[in-house]
Design an enzyme around this catalytic site. Structure first.
Site, PDB file in Angstrom:
ATOM      1  N   GLY A 122       2.998  -5.822  25.789  1.00 62.40           N
ATOM      2  CA  GLY A 122       3.715  -7.063  25.466  1.00 62.40           C
ATOM      3  C   GLY A 122       2.968  -7.986  24.528  1.00 62.40           C
ATOM      4  O   GLY A 122       2.212  -7.527  23.656  1.00 62.40           O
TER       5      GLY A 122
ATOM      6  N   ASN B  32       0.827  -1.212   0.000  1.00 60.34           N
ATOM      7  CA  ASN B  32       0.000   0.000   0.000  1.00 60.34           C
ATOM      8  C   ASN B  32       0.854   1.251   0.000  1.00 60.34           C
ATOM      9  O   ASN B  32       1.913   1.290   0.638  1.00 60.34           O
ATOM     10  CB  ASN B  32      -0.888   0.073   1.264  1.00 60.34           C
ATOM     11  CG  ASN B  32      -2.061  -0.880   1.192  1.00 60.34           C
ATOM     12  OD1 ASN B  32      -2.466  -1.302   0.107  1.00 60.34           O
ATOM     13  ND2 ASN B  32      -2.595  -1.219   2.334  1.00 60.34           N
TER      14      ASN B  32
ATOM     15  N   GLY C 243       3.366  -4.219  14.818  1.00 61.02           N
ATOM     16  CA  GLY C 243       2.997  -5.620  14.624  1.00 61.02           C
ATOM     17  C   GLY C 243       3.705  -6.231  13.416  1.00 61.02           C
ATOM     18  O   GLY C 243       4.111  -7.402  13.444  1.00 61.02           O
ATOM     19  N   ASP C 244       3.851  -5.450  12.353  1.00 57.48           N
ATOM     20  CA  ASP C 244       4.537  -5.959  11.148  1.00 57.48           C
ATOM     21  C   ASP C 244       6.011  -6.220  11.442  1.00 57.48           C
ATOM     22  O   ASP C 244       6.595  -7.212  10.986  1.00 57.48           O
ATOM     23  CB  ASP C 244       4.400  -4.951   9.998  1.00 57.48           C
ATOM     24  CG  ASP C 244       2.947  -4.788   9.563  1.00 57.48           C
ATOM     25  OD1 ASP C 244       2.154  -5.729   9.744  1.00 57.48           O
ATOM     26  OD2 ASP C 244       2.608  -3.699   9.052  1.00 57.48           O
TER      27      ASP C 244
ATOM     28  N   SER D 193      11.371   2.833   9.573  1.00 57.83           N
ATOM     29  CA  SER D 193      11.641   2.798  11.019  1.00 57.83           C
ATOM     30  C   SER D 193      12.065   1.413  11.499  1.00 57.83           C
ATOM     31  O   SER D 193      12.524   1.253  12.622  1.00 57.83           O
ATOM     32  CB  SER D 193      10.396   3.246  11.791  1.00 57.83           C
ATOM     33  OG  SER D 193       9.405   2.243  11.730  1.00 57.83           O
TER      34      SER D 193
ATOM     35  N   GLY E 282       1.468  -1.233   3.724  1.00 59.86           N
ATOM     36  CA  GLY E 282       0.757  -2.494   3.439  1.00 59.86           C
ATOM     37  C   GLY E 282       1.363  -3.537   4.365  1.00 59.86           C
ATOM     38  O   GLY E 282       2.596  -3.633   4.467  1.00 59.86           O
TER      39      GLY E 282
ATOM     40  N   GLY F  58       7.495   6.524  10.780  1.00 57.11           N
ATOM     41  CA  GLY F  58       7.349   5.773   9.535  1.00 57.11           C
ATOM     42  C   GLY F  58       7.155   4.304   9.819  1.00 57.11           C
ATOM     43  O   GLY F  58       7.185   3.861  10.969  1.00 57.11           O
TER      44      GLY F  58
ATOM     45  N   GLY G 140       0.382  -4.465  22.179  1.00 56.01           N
ATOM     46  CA  GLY G 140       1.023  -3.152  22.150  1.00 56.01           C
ATOM     47  C   GLY G 140       2.097  -3.052  23.226  1.00 56.01           C
ATOM     48  O   GLY G 140       2.847  -4.019  23.444  1.00 56.01           O
TER      49      GLY G 140
ATOM     50  N   THR H 279       3.010   2.826  14.311  1.00 60.16           N
ATOM     51  CA  THR H 279       2.656   2.229  13.014  1.00 60.16           C
ATOM     52  C   THR H 279       3.710   1.175  12.665  1.00 60.16           C
ATOM     53  O   THR H 279       4.901   1.449  12.735  1.00 60.16           O
ATOM     54  CB  THR H 279       2.666   3.292  11.895  1.00 60.16           C
ATOM     55  OG1 THR H 279       2.027   4.444  12.377  1.00 60.16           O
ATOM     56  CG2 THR H 279       1.987   2.788  10.643  1.00 60.16           C
TER      57      THR H 279
HETATM   58  P1  ADP Z   1      -0.153  -4.078  15.913  1.00 61.00           P
HETATM   59  O1  ADP Z   1       0.695  -3.037  15.264  1.00 61.00           O
HETATM   60  O2  ADP Z   1      -0.396  -5.262  15.031  1.00 61.00           O
HETATM   61  O3  ADP Z   1      -1.410  -3.549  16.557  1.00 61.00           O
HETATM   62  P2  ADP Z   1       0.965  -4.198  18.613  1.00 61.00           P
HETATM   63  O4  ADP Z   1       0.654  -2.753  18.767  1.00 61.00           O
HETATM   64  O5  ADP Z   1       0.268  -5.148  19.520  1.00 61.00           O
HETATM   65  O6  ADP Z   1       0.761  -4.685  17.104  1.00 61.00           O
HETATM   66  O7  ADP Z   1       2.535  -4.345  18.819  1.00 61.00           O
HETATM   67  C1  ADP Z   1       3.262  -5.505  18.502  1.00 61.00           C
HETATM   68  C2  ADP Z   1       4.430  -5.634  19.460  1.00 61.00           C
HETATM   69  O8  ADP Z   1       5.256  -4.463  19.348  1.00 61.00           O
HETATM   70  C3  ADP Z   1       4.060  -5.702  20.940  1.00 61.00           C
HETATM   71  O9  ADP Z   1       3.790  -7.035  21.350  1.00 61.00           O
HETATM   72  C4  ADP Z   1       5.311  -5.142  21.604  1.00 61.00           C
HETATM   73  O10 ADP Z   1       6.310  -6.145  21.739  1.00 61.00           O
HETATM   74  C5  ADP Z   1       5.805  -4.112  20.584  1.00 61.00           C
HETATM   75  N1  ADP Z   1       5.323  -2.758  20.941  1.00 61.00           N
HETATM   76  C6  ADP Z   1       4.219  -2.124  20.494  1.00 61.00           C
HETATM   77  N2  ADP Z   1       4.077  -0.900  21.061  1.00 61.00           N
HETATM   78  C7  ADP Z   1       5.141  -0.744  21.880  1.00 61.00           C
HETATM   79  C8  ADP Z   1       5.597   0.286  22.777  1.00 61.00           C
HETATM   80  N3  ADP Z   1       4.909   1.441  22.912  1.00 61.00           N
HETATM   81  N4  ADP Z   1       6.743   0.085  23.464  1.00 61.00           N
HETATM   82  C9  ADP Z   1       7.462  -1.065  23.327  1.00 61.00           C
HETATM   83  N5  ADP Z   1       7.086  -2.088  22.509  1.00 61.00           N
HETATM   84  C10 ADP Z   1       5.944  -1.941  21.792  1.00 61.00           C
END
Ligand code: ADP
Length: 303
Positions: A225, A12, A251-252, A291, A40, A287, A222, A248
């Site tokens: 953990g 994307n 998760g990817d 990033s 994407g 980004g 997030g 952003t």
């Molecule tokens: P998605 O982007 O798919 O919603 P998440 O937000 O759950 O995925 O984040 C995936 C992983 O990235 C988390 O399990 C964690 O290990 C890491 N992560 C996400 N946000 C943070 C943060 N603010 N500080 C430290 N690690 C993070």
């Protein structure tokens, strides 16, 4: 030698707007900033694995427009092999991401060329699949094609990781063909039909889904953990404590990191620990693909 990751999925062209708040209905709200970036879920996951040094092939579609050029250049720059990304008559997929200062993100996607991927595109990648140890998919191409790709990947002897995102109803037999299913807390809530808000919910949810699908399950939470169910053993994976500036692609990045560590022979649980370090770097920079860390940048955190 089976050393490749093949990502079957979306590319994307993302427009990221920094906004102070959501506009009211009928209101035109000035954005604080706008940025364009390659994205994407498929391309992001491919780029993260490639930046860590894995040979990655991408299967998907972009348009013949300028956005398609940008996406292919970006993926190639980071080492993703895009020979199986077909250029088609549909406009390149697009994401419009509204990001607020508190880290909340509201996004819409335009499927465009991502929905032009065909079974023939998967068939054309068969030789690559025979050299692939892990096929990674998301839900941003037609579900029917995903199902076909999963079946083909299994016939070719690959392990299959499905990031079942965005969440949608998926036939059980198709989920049961996968080896690893990755969900964030919102998606986990959808598939479990109940809220997933914390470690306890995620532990219960991962165990339930693992039983139902007969797969390993990862639920990410997030900054709280992640939880992984590997062969029925459920483990909490803490997030690294960092000053996040934009989440952003977290998760990817996590999924790309899991792919890298699995290739090195690590267990899925250890792979998630490494992946958390990748995401921790990603969230400290602006980004998505830009990033995501190279291997040497994850080193210190993962040590
Ligand atoms: P998605 O982007 O798919 O919603 P998440 O937000 O759950 O995925 O984040 C995936 C992983 O990235 C988390 O399990 C964690 O290990 C890491 N992560 C996400 N946000 C943070 C943060 N603010 N500080 C430290 N690690 C993070």
């Amino acid at each position: 030698m089976r050393d490749k990751i093949t990502v079957v999925g979306s590319l994307n062209y993302d427009i990221v707007l920094k906004i102070p708040r959501l506009p009211e209905c009928g209101e035109t709200l000035p954005a604080d900033d706008a940025a364009f970036s390659p994205g994407g879920k498929g391309a992001n996951q491919a780029v993260q694995a490639a930046k860590l040094g894995v040979p990655v092939h991408m299967v998907g579609c972009v348009g013949t427009d300028a956005h398609g050029d940008v996406l292919l250049e970006a993926a190639c720059k980071y080492g993703v092999d895009t020979a199986h990304v077909r250029r088609c008559g549909e406009p390149t997929g697009m994401g419009v991401i509204n990001a607020m200062e508190d880290g909340s993100v509201f996004a819409c996607i335009v499927r465009g060329a991502n929905f032009a991927v065909t079974k023939e595109d998967i068939d054309r990648a068969e030789e690559i699949l025979k050299e692939t140890f892990l096929v990674v998919l998301q839900m941003e191409i037609p579900q029917e094609i995903n199902g076909y790709a999963i079946k083909k990947a299994k016939e070719c002897g690959c392990r299959v990781l499905l990031n079942a995102a965005p969440a949608e109803e998926i036939p059980l037999d198709y989920l049961q063909m996968c080896d690893i299913i990755v969900l964030n807390e919102v998606e986990a809530g959808f598939y479990l039909n109940t809220d997933v808000k914390n470690e306890e919910d995620a532990r219960k949810g991962a165990a339930l889904l693992a039983e139902k699908y007969g797969t390993d399950i990862i639920i990410t939470l997030g900054k709280a953990g992640a939880v992984v169910s590997e062969q029925g053993d459920v483990t909490f994976i803490p997030a690294n404590k960092v000053e996040a500036i934009e989440t952003t692609g977290a998760g990817d990045s996590f999924i790309g990191g899991v792919g890298y560590a699995l290739r090195n022979g690590q267990s899925l649980t250890d792979a998630c620990k490494f992946a958390a370090c990748c995401s921790a770097v990603t969230v400290c920079r602006l980004g998505a693909q830009d990033s995501m860390p190279f291997l040497e940048e994850v080193g210190k955190l993962a040590a």
